[in-house]
Design a protein around this motif. Structure first.
Motif, short mmCIF file in Angstrom:
data_model
loop_
_atom_site.label_atom_id
_atom_site.label_comp_id
_atom_site.label_asym_id
_atom_site.label_seq_id
_atom_site.Cartn_x
_atom_site.Cartn_y
_atom_site.Cartn_z
N TYR A 152 0.83 -1.03 -0.29
CA TYR A 152 0.07 0.04 0.06
C TYR A 152 1.36 1.32 0.15
CZ TYR A 152 -3.76 3.46 0.82
OH TYR A 152 -5.17 4.10 0.60
N ILE A 153 1.77 1.60 0.58
CA ILE A 153 2.83 2.27 0.61
C ILE A 153 3.41 2.20 -0.44
CG2 ILE A 153 4.61 3.66 2.61
CD1 ILE A 153 2.60 2.69 4.72
N THR A 154 3.90 3.72 -1.13
CA THR A 154 4.11 4.46 -2.13
C THR A 154 6.18 3.77 -1.76
OG1 THR A 154 4.55 6.33 -1.78
CG2 THR A 154 2.31 4.77 -3.03
N LYS A 155 7.26 4.29 -1.00
CA LYS A 155 8.00 4.82 -0.66
C LYS A 155 8.60 3.81 0.59
CE LYS A 155 8.78 9.04 -1.68
NZ LYS A 155 8.37 10.38 -0.78
N GLU A 156 9.17 2.45 -0.22
CA GLU A 156 9.63 0.92 0.63
C GLU A 156 10.02 1.58 1.89
OE1 GLU A 156 13.01 -2.73 0.45
OE2 GLU A 156 11.99 -1.47 -1.25
N ASP A 157 11.02 2.87 1.94
CA ASP A 157 11.75 3.25 3.22
C ASP A 157 10.62 3.49 3.87
OD1 ASP A 157 11.24 5.08 1.80
OD2 ASP A 157 12.89 6.24 2.32
N ILE A 158 9.65 4.32 3.94
CA ILE A 158 8.31 4.83 4.85
C ILE A 158 7.93 3.75 5.60
CG2 ILE A 158 6.94 6.11 4.96
CD1 ILE A 158 9.63 7.78 4.60
N ALA A 159 7.93 2.71 3.99
CA ALA A 159 7.14 1.34 4.75
C ALA A 159 7.54 0.33 6.36
CB ALA A 159 6.64 0.61 3.56
N LYS A 160 9.02 0.60 5.66
CA LYS A 160 10.24 0.20 6.50
C LYS A 160 9.68 1.36 7.80
CE LYS A 160 14.24 -1.47 7.29
NZ LYS A 160 13.71 -3.28 7.46
N LYS A 161 10.02 2.16 7.90
CA LYS A 161 9.51 2.64 8.59
C LYS A 161 7.70 2.11 9.86
CE LYS A 161 9.21 7.42 10.32
NZ LYS A 161 8.72 9.27 9.55
N VAL A 162 7.33 2.39 9.23
CA VAL A 162 5.61 1.85 9.72
C VAL A 162 5.28 0.84 10.86
CG1 VAL A 162 3.02 1.66 9.43
CG2 VAL A 162 4.44 2.90 8.13
N ILE A 163 6.85 -0.18 9.72
CA ILE A 163 6.79 -1.49 10.51
C ILE A 163 7.64 -1.91 12.34
CG2 ILE A 163 7.84 -3.66 10.01
CD1 ILE A 163 6.62 -3.49 6.83
N ASP A 164 9.15 -0.51 11.29
CA ASP A 164 9.98 -0.92 12.32
C ASP A 164 9.86 -0.11 13.74
OD1 ASP A 164 11.32 -2.67 11.42
OD2 ASP A 164 12.85 -1.44 10.46
N GLU A 165 9.04 1.98 13.57
CA GLU A 165 9.55 2.31 14.48
C GLU A 165 7.82 2.66 15.29
OE1 GLU A 165 11.76 6.46 12.82
OE2 GLU A 165 13.07 5.14 11.57
N ILE A 166 6.89 3.22 13.36
CA ILE A 166 5.78 3.26 14.31
C ILE A 166 4.51 2.48 14.84
CG2 ILE A 166 3.41 4.69 13.27
CD1 ILE A 166 5.62 5.67 11.00
N GLY A 167 4.80 1.59 14.15
CA GLY A 167 3.89 0.25 14.73
C GLY A 167 4.24 0.27 16.50
N PRO A 168 5.77 -0.31 16.49
CA PRO A 168 5.53 0.11 18.12
C PRO A 168 5.76 0.74 19.45
CG PRO A 168 7.76 -1.23 16.41
CD PRO A 168 6.94 -0.87 16.05
N LYS A 169 5.96 1.76 18.02
CA LYS A 169 5.99 2.78 19.36
C LYS A 169 4.29 2.92 19.42
CE LYS A 169 5.29 7.95 18.51
NZ LYS A 169 4.67 9.35 17.58
N TYR A 170 3.15 2.48 18.52
CA TYR A 170 1.82 2.50 19.42
C TYR A 170 1.65 1.29 19.37
CZ TYR A 170 0.96 7.28 16.57
OH TYR A 170 1.63 8.38 16.57
N ALA A 171 1.96 0.39 20.13
CA ALA A 171 2.06 -1.34 20.14
C ALA A 171 1.02 -0.88 21.93
CB ALA A 171 3.28 -1.43 21.06
N ASP A 172 0.78 -0.44 22.81
CA ASP A 172 -0.24 -0.24 23.43
C ASP A 172 -0.94 0.19 23.67
OD1 ASP A 172 0.94 1.80 23.94
OD2 ASP A 172 1.37 2.46 26.02
N ARG A 173 -1.68 0.85 22.21
CA ARG A 173 -3.08 2.41 22.45
C ARG A 173 -3.37 1.44 21.58
NH1 ARG A 173 -2.83 7.86 22.14
NH2 ARG A 173 -4.04 8.96 21.12
N ASN A 174 -5.10 1.22 21.17
CA ASN A 174 -5.97 0.32 20.98
C ASN A 174 -6.92 2.20 20.16
OD1 ASN A 174 -5.46 -1.65 22.36
ND2 ASN A 174 -6.49 -1.71 23.46
N GLY A 175 -5.95 2.19 19.18
CA GLY A 175 -6.45 3.38 17.87
C GLY A 175 -5.75 3.96 18.27
N GLY A 176 -6.44 5.21 16.77
CA GLY A 176 -6.88 7.08 17.74
C GLY A 176 -5.06 6.83 17.37
N TYR A 177 -4.61 6.54 16.60
CA TYR A 177 -2.85 7.20 16.28
C TYR A 177 -2.98 8.10 15.46
CZ TYR A 177 -3.26 2.25 16.34
OH TYR A 177 -3.74 0.67 16.75
#
Length: 113
Positions: free
Chosen positions: A66-91
């Motif tokens: 879905y995300i058009t830039k590979e480095d941004i997709a990697k950022k979503v998986i490596d940084e942004i996802g774990p950052k919101y690991a304890d949050r249930n929505g509302g990002y």
């Protein structure tokens, strides 16, 4: 595809615009756009963060498709996802900023919380 807003565009053009806006949102942290576009971007961005929180191959492939830039997709998986690991929505958060000067369209800023 979440939402039912057509945004005055054909399906393929609308999907390309939303993919680009979601990518730009994750790249910069916030974007300024119209309120209706911001609401559509919010639904897809939150789905991408939810997929980034998961730790399986299928979710990672969905983010990369879905995300058009590979480095941004990697950022979503490596940084942004774990950052919101304890949050249930509302990002994301949407602030209304007032009408646009040219055509008086209601403008908003969408940002990651």
């Amino acid at each position: 595809m979440p939402g039912t807003r057509k945004l005055g565009r054909a399906t393929d053009s609308r999907n390309a615009m939303l993919r680009a806006m979601v990518t730009y949102l994750f790249e910069n942290g916030k974007i300024e756009t119209t309120v209706t576009r911001a609401k559509e971007v919010r639904s897809m961005a939150e789905k991408m963060v939810t997929l980034g929180k998961q730790d399986d191959l299928h979710a990672k492939r969905q983010v990369f498709s879905y995300i058009t830039k590979e480095d941004i997709a990697k950022k979503v998986i490596d940084e942004i996802g774990p950052k919101y690991a304890d949050r249930n929505g509302g990002y994301t958060r949407i602030y209304k900023t007032g009408p646009r000067r040219g055509d008086a369209a209601e403008m908003a800023i969408i940002e990651l919380v």
